[in-house]
Design a protein around this motif. Structure first.
Motif, PDB file in Angstrom:
ATOM      1  N   UNK A   1       0.828  -1.201   0.000  1.00  0.00           N
ATOM      2  CA  UNK A   1       0.000   0.000   0.000  1.00  0.00           C
ATOM      3  C   UNK A   1       0.864   1.253   0.000  1.00  0.00           C
ATOM      4  N   UNK A   2       1.940   1.224   0.820  1.00  0.00           N
ATOM      5  CA  UNK A   2       2.836   2.387   0.903  1.00  0.00           C
ATOM      6  C   UNK A   2       3.504   2.654  -0.444  1.00  0.00           C
TER       7      UNK A   2
ATOM      8  N   UNK B   1       1.055   4.166  -2.765  1.00  0.00           N
ATOM      9  CA  UNK B   1       0.872   5.598  -2.466  1.00  0.00           C
ATOM     10  C   UNK B   1       2.026   6.424  -3.022  1.00  0.00           C
ATOM     11  N   UNK B   2       3.252   5.883  -2.881  1.00  0.00           N
ATOM     12  CA  UNK B   2       4.442   6.608  -3.368  1.00  0.00           C
ATOM     13  C   UNK B   2       4.383   6.769  -4.879  1.00  0.00           C
ATOM     14  N   UNK B   3       3.996   5.682  -5.562  1.00  0.00           N
ATOM     15  CA  UNK B   3       3.913   5.752  -7.026  1.00  0.00           C
ATOM     16  C   UNK B   3       2.889   6.791  -7.441  1.00  0.00           C
ATOM     17  N   UNK B   4       1.755   6.806  -6.695  1.00  0.00           N
ATOM     18  CA  UNK B   4       0.721   7.790  -7.002  1.00  0.00           C
ATOM     19  C   UNK B   4       1.257   9.213  -6.837  1.00  0.00           C
TER      20      UNK B   4
END
Lengths: 344, 189
Positions: free
Chosen positions: B5-6, B9-12
């Protein structure tokens, strides 16, 4: 002894070109303010200026008359000399930048056999000159904030100086990548290195091109202190920052400088990342290169306004975090990567 | 909340997905039609029938005044802005032999509650759909019977709730926005 006739002509040509560029820049904020308010209106499902002239196109002239006729207030106990100097200091560097910006390549004037260049000078340190001179503009903001004898203005000036110092570094590092691609600091050479087709543009130099561009664009937003980085003139907390105490034409000079900074960043991103006046692909039609240049710059100006009415303002600590903890390390790593890619 | 999930989120964050989402919404609004009414130059809002604007005094189908000067409207009025002075008249001006000599309303005090039209036993007083009440002279805030007897530009039969094409008429003493009731359109808000 009379100097050569061609030298006189050359000098005259440069003076005329400088005059034209200055006049265009002076007039530029008029359509830009109209455009900005129009775009603001349409994004907020309103009409924007409408009453003065068809579609409100004469609104900027009405604003100009208002600004000229307004009382020029000098605050109590303000530093008179610096207060008057500050708007000029922020405006002059914004104009001076255009000495090094090319708008197109040289072409032959039909009829008389003379070369005509679409730039004032082709400096061999163009990028450096532009970054250095546009950095001087922050003195206007600091002096304006200091001389106003107002807490809001002083805080705005402090913020602007901190912001400019943080983001100037990221902005310069992002341009180093472009300089490495062209092996030259001259903007004309940078554009020439991107000639040919769309794929030669620096933004498409994968994987580092888009990262340069992102860093440059974020830094550019901060340098021209536009939303989301308009902390120096944060209405919510500083009433309007460093120009709180300014009115009339002095205020107009600050606005002029801000709009020209926005145009400068648009022009620079077109020159450095989007191939300048090169056509995106081969078109058999004889379209003049200046058309592509102006079109791309217009698009970036629209992006500036579009972002302004989309994003909220960053908090001050977020601004510093983005600048120092993200943009500078990313751009440093990016320079390293570019170096390796250039070797290979 | 695992590592996957982290990373997601970083890719987003790296791809600026939130920015792109926001920018696409504002671009959509930028190219959509504006909801501004171009009042007073080109358009005018015609209210629904339930709208409570300027008072009218109605007449019956024979052209006789419906008002019998019973003074119930002025009694019902919470701000006492209506003045009625009755008189006797058997020339057929009204439907009865008692008509209003004076029927005036002070629009500065009126709060357009509609109690007068509720109180009226002959449906003579109605609150119409006229809402442009500004003028250059404070005397015109008191509207007299003679003026209110004229039919209003929007007839009672007209449905309302539409935007009509309008022309802006500028005169020396007043301004008026004349709506063209034949040329209307609904506008979703």
């Amino acid at each position: 002894m009379m100097p050569d006739i061609s030298i006189i002509l050359e000098t005259l040509l440069i003076v005329v070109k400088a005059f034209i560029v200055t006049m265009v820049l002076f007039v530029m904020p008029l359509p830009l303010t109209w455009l900005e308010r129009k775009i603001a209106g349409h994004i907020q499902v309103r009409l924007g200026p409408w009453r003065v002239g068809p579609h409100g196109v004469l609104q900027p002239f009405a604003d100009m008359i208002k600004l000229i006729l307004k009382e020029d207030i000098l605050p109590y106990k303000a530093d008179r000399f610096l207060f008057v100097l500050a708007p000029v200091l922020s405006m002059v560097p914004a104009f001076a930048v255009y000495a090094a910006i090319p708008f197109g390549e040289s072409f032959k004037i039909p009829g008389i056999e003379r070369e005509m260049t679409l730039y004032l000078t082709d400096m061999n340190v163009g990028v450096l000159y532009i970054l250095a001179v546009s950095g001087l503009g922050v003195y206007g903001m600091i002096f304006g904030g200091w001389a106003s004898n107002s807490k809001y203005a002083l805080l705005g000036g402090l913020r602007s100086s901190a912001q400019m110092i943080s983001y100037e570094i990221a902005l310069s590092f992002a341009s180093i990548g472009v300089v490495m691609m062209a092996n030259s600091l001259s903007l004309v050479d940078i554009v020439k290195a991107q000639g040919g087709s769309l794929l030669n543009w620096n933004i498409f130099y994968l994987p580092v091109g888009p990262i340069w561009f992102a860093v440059f664009m974020i830094g550019g937003f901060a340098e021209s202190s536009r939303i989301p980085f308009d902390l120096p003139e944060d209405e919510g907390t500083l009433s309007s920052g460093f120009h709180t105490e300014y009115s009339g034409m002095k205020f107009a000079f600050f606005m002029l400088a801000e709009y020209i900074a926005m145009v400068t960043i648009s022009v620079l991103s077109v020159i450095m990342f989007f191939g300048g006046w090169n056509a995106p692909f081969n078109i058999p039609l004889p379209i003049p290169p200046i058309f592509w240049f102006v079109g791309k710059v217009a698009f970036f100006i629209y992006v500036f306004m579009w972002v302004r009415f989309t994003l909220p303002r960053y908090r001050y600590d977020q601004l510093m975090n983005i600048g120092w903890k993200i943009l500078i390390p990313v751009s440093l790593v990016n320079i390293l990567l570019t170096g390796f890619m250039r070797i290979g | 909340m695992g590592d996957g999930f982290k990373i997601f989120e970083l890719v987003k964050k790296v791809l600026f997905t939130d920015f792109v989402k926001g920018l696409s919404i504002t671009l959509g609004y930028n190219v959509s039609r504006s909801i501004t009414h171009r009042y007073p130059d080109e358009e005018k809002w015609i209210p629904y029938r339930r709208f409570r604007g300027l008072h009218t005094l109605n007449k019956d189908e024979h052209g006789r005044e419906l008002c019998v000067a019973c003074e119930l409207c002025s009694k019902a009025c919470p701000t006492q802005c209506i003045t009625v002075i009755p008189m006797e008249d058997d020339t057929g001006r009204g439907i009865a032999d008692r008509v209003a000599k004076v029927w005036k309303v002070d629009l500065v005090r009126c709060l357009f509650c509609g109690y007068c039209e509720d109180a009226c036993p002959t449906r003579a007083v109605r609150l119409g759909r006229e809402y442009e009440l500004a003028c250059i002279d404070s005397r015109c805030n008191v509207r007299q019977r003679e003026e209110l007897l004229h039919p209003q530009p929007t007839p009672e039969a007209f449905e309302g709730g539409v935007v009509a094409r309008a022309t802006f008429i500028r005169k020396k003493r007043s301004i008026k926005v004349k709506a063209d009731l034949m040329n209307t359109k609904k506008r979703s808000i």
